[in-house]
Motif scaffolding. Structure first.
Motif, PDB file in Angstrom:
ATOM      1  N   GLN A  57       6.096-108.310 -81.908  1.00 41.33           N
ATOM      2  CA  GLN A  57       7.183-107.801 -81.056  1.00 41.33           C
ATOM      3  C   GLN A  57       7.041-106.298 -80.832  1.00 41.33           C
ATOM      4  OE1 GLN A  57      10.350-109.352 -83.607  1.00 41.33           O
ATOM      5  NE2 GLN A  57      11.174-110.506 -81.851  1.00 41.33           N
ATOM      6  N   LYS A  58       6.696-105.579 -81.876  1.00 32.67           N
ATOM      7  CA  LYS A  58       6.511-104.133 -81.771  1.00 32.67           C
ATOM      8  C   LYS A  58       5.354-103.811 -80.822  1.00 32.67           C
ATOM      9  CE  LYS A  58       8.154-103.197 -86.473  1.00 32.67           C
ATOM     10  NZ  LYS A  58       7.783-102.718 -87.804  1.00 32.67           N
ATOM     11  N   LYS A  59       4.255-104.558 -80.956  1.00 34.63           N
ATOM     12  CA  LYS A  59       3.105-104.321 -80.082  1.00 34.63           C
ATOM     13  C   LYS A  59       3.446-104.623 -78.626  1.00 34.63           C
ATOM     14  CE  LYS A  59      -0.821-105.998 -81.694  1.00 34.63           C
ATOM     15  NZ  LYS A  59      -1.774-106.803 -82.489  1.00 34.63           N
ATOM     16  N   LYS A  60       4.242-105.653 -78.411  1.00 37.86           N
ATOM     17  CA  LYS A  60       4.645-106.004 -77.046  1.00 37.86           C
ATOM     18  C   LYS A  60       5.501-104.898 -76.447  1.00 37.86           C
ATOM     19  CE  LYS A  60       6.875-109.625 -74.269  1.00 37.86           C
ATOM     20  NZ  LYS A  60       6.613-108.858 -73.101  1.00 37.86           N
ATOM     21  N   VAL A  61       6.409-104.346 -77.240  1.00 36.86           N
ATOM     22  CA  VAL A  61       7.243-103.241 -76.756  1.00 36.86           C
ATOM     23  C   VAL A  61       6.364-102.033 -76.405  1.00 36.86           C
ATOM     24  CG1 VAL A  61       8.956-101.530 -77.476  1.00 36.86           C
ATOM     25  CG2 VAL A  61       9.372-103.958 -77.873  1.00 36.86           C
ATOM     26  N   MET A  62       5.381-101.754 -77.228  1.00 38.22           N
ATOM     27  CA  MET A  62       4.460-100.642 -76.946  1.00 38.22           C
ATOM     28  C   MET A  62       3.710-100.880 -75.639  1.00 38.22           C
ATOM     29  SD  MET A  62       4.763 -98.211 -78.974  1.00 38.22           S
ATOM     30  CE  MET A  62       4.486 -97.402 -80.470  1.00 38.22           C
ATOM     31  N   THR A  63       3.208-102.095 -75.469  1.00 37.17           N
ATOM     32  CA  THR A  63       2.469-102.427 -74.252  1.00 37.17           C
ATOM     33  C   THR A  63       3.367-102.328 -73.024  1.00 37.17           C
ATOM     34  OG1 THR A  63       1.065-103.921 -75.537  1.00 37.17           O
ATOM     35  CG2 THR A  63       1.046-104.191 -73.153  1.00 37.17           C
ATOM     36  N   ASP A  64       4.568-102.892 -73.111  1.00 37.07           N
ATOM     37  CA  ASP A  64       5.490-102.884 -71.970  1.00 37.07           C
ATOM     38  C   ASP A  64       6.016-101.478 -71.673  1.00 37.07           C
ATOM     39  OD1 ASP A  64       5.113-105.604 -71.861  1.00 37.07           O
ATOM     40  OD2 ASP A  64       7.050-106.107 -72.789  1.00 37.07           O
ATOM     41  N   SER A  65       6.340-100.734 -72.697  1.00 38.24           N
ATOM     42  CA  SER A  65       6.932 -99.407 -72.506  1.00 38.24           C
ATOM     43  C   SER A  65       5.942 -98.391 -71.960  1.00 38.24           C
ATOM     44  CB  SER A  65       7.486 -98.874 -73.825  1.00 38.24           C
ATOM     45  OG  SER A  65       8.482 -99.724 -74.322  1.00 38.24           O
ATOM     46  N   PHE A  66       4.699 -98.519 -72.344  1.00 34.01           N
ATOM     47  CA  PHE A  66       3.708 -97.518 -71.959  1.00 34.01           C
ATOM     48  C   PHE A  66       2.602 -98.122 -71.092  1.00 34.01           C
ATOM     49  CE2 PHE A  66       5.509 -96.224 -76.093  1.00 34.01           C
ATOM     50  CZ  PHE A  66       6.198 -95.103 -75.657  1.00 34.01           C
ATOM     51  N   GLN A  67       2.979 -99.033 -70.211  1.00 31.04           N
ATOM     52  CA  GLN A  67       1.989 -99.711 -69.375  1.00 31.04           C
ATOM     53  C   GLN A  67       1.297 -98.771 -68.390  1.00 31.04           C
ATOM     54  OE1 GLN A  67       4.222-102.880 -67.685  1.00 31.04           O
ATOM     55  NE2 GLN A  67       5.368-101.591 -66.265  1.00 31.04           N
ATOM     56  N   SER A  68       1.918 -97.636 -68.063  1.00 33.21           N
ATOM     57  CA  SER A  68       1.283 -96.688 -67.149  1.00 33.21           C
ATOM     58  C   SER A  68       0.270 -95.797 -67.880  1.00 33.21           C
ATOM     59  CB  SER A  68       2.335 -95.815 -66.464  1.00 33.21           C
ATOM     60  OG  SER A  68       3.010 -95.021 -67.422  1.00 33.21           O
ATOM     61  N   PHE A  69       0.248 -95.854 -69.204  1.00 28.40           N
ATOM     62  CA  PHE A  69      -0.686 -95.060 -69.993  1.00 28.40           C
ATOM     63  C   PHE A  69      -2.072 -95.695 -69.974  1.00 28.40           C
ATOM     64  CE2 PHE A  69       2.206 -92.596 -73.150  1.00 28.40           C
ATOM     65  CZ  PHE A  69       3.016 -92.192 -72.118  1.00 28.40           C
ATOM     66  N   SER A  70      -3.058 -94.903 -70.370  1.00 29.84           N
ATOM     67  CA  SER A  70      -4.428 -95.412 -70.435  1.00 29.84           C
ATOM     68  C   SER A  70      -4.533 -96.491 -71.513  1.00 29.84           C
ATOM     69  CB  SER A  70      -5.395 -94.273 -70.749  1.00 29.84           C
ATOM     70  OG  SER A  70      -5.104 -93.729 -72.014  1.00 29.84           O
ATOM     71  N   GLU A  71      -5.498 -97.337 -71.335  1.00 37.70           N
ATOM     72  CA  GLU A  71      -5.723 -98.440 -72.265  1.00 37.70           C
ATOM     73  C   GLU A  71      -5.996 -97.918 -73.677  1.00 37.70           C
ATOM     74  OE1 GLU A  71      -8.997-102.036 -72.891  1.00 37.70           O
ATOM     75  OE2 GLU A  71      -8.880-101.004 -70.965  1.00 37.70           O
ATOM     76  N   GLU A  72      -6.715 -96.798 -73.771  1.00 36.83           N
ATOM     77  CA  GLU A  72      -7.079 -96.237 -75.073  1.00 36.83           C
ATOM     78  C   GLU A  72      -5.845 -95.790 -75.859  1.00 36.83           C
ATOM     79  OE1 GLU A  72     -10.486 -95.519 -72.191  1.00 36.83           O
ATOM     80  OE2 GLU A  72      -8.333 -95.215 -72.138  1.00 36.83           O
TER      81      GLU A  72
END
Length: 182
Positions: A57-72
């Motif tokens: 769940q934490k990783k999903k929030v990170m992915t969703d919240s910072f989707q405009s950030f670089s993949e790295e």
């Protein structure tokens, strides 16, 4: 191993990756944005540290919240969450910014003055003192301190340049006391 050392290792890895992929400035911009999010939103920190929230769940929030950030950057954040190192994110960002400043020849400095300095005055101070500490420029933070009476006091790392009236008075007092003891 201390949290600061671990944070520095992650920052080093991101810096090397940014160098290899020519994304140093992009990473810096994204990390500065992330630092603002961390400072302004205490809920994200408590969410990431909450024991009942699963790592997925934490990783999903990170992915969703910072989707405009670089993949790295996103992958680094997810890795930190996965390894339960959410509490070093702020330190990691600070180390990365420090490395970028070193690479650009910039140092952070505090300037103490009786009143708020203008941008032109800050620029002149930067141009004057940066070469003295081996840098190209200084990021100045102006701190208003009426106890210095006049003049300025500049702190760059562990070096202090004291041109304040109160500093001069202290030096005169020390001289007078030391000559009286002889």
């Amino acid at each position: 191993m201390s949290q600061s050392i671990i944070a520095k290792r992650y920052a080093d890895a991101l810096f090397q990756l940014g160098k290899e992929r020519s994304k140093l400035d992009q990473f810096e911009t994204e990390l500065l944005t992330l630092r603002e999010v961390y400072r302004d939103n205490n809920k994200i920190v408590s969410f990431l540290k909450h024991p009942r929230v699963s790592v997925d769940q934490k990783k999903k929030v990170m992915t969703d919240s910072f989707q405009s950030f670089s993949e790295e950057i996103v992958n680094t954040l997810k890795l930190l969450v996965e390894r339960h190192r959410e509490d070093i994110i702020a330190d990691m960002i600070q180390h990365y910014i420090g490395m970028m400043n070193d690479a650009k020849g910039i140092a952070d400095a505090d300037v103490y003055s009786v009143r708020e300095l203008s941008e032109a005055e800050k620029q002149r101070l930067s141009e004057t003192f940066a070469p003295k500490v081996g840098k190209q420029s200084l990021n100045l933070t102006n701190i208003v301190d009426s106890s210095i009476l006049g003049g300025i006091r500049l702190r760059v790392g562990n070096r202090i340049f004291d041109g304040s009236v109160s500093g001069k008075l202290r030096r005169i007092e020390r001289e007078l006391v030391s000559t009286n003891k002889r």
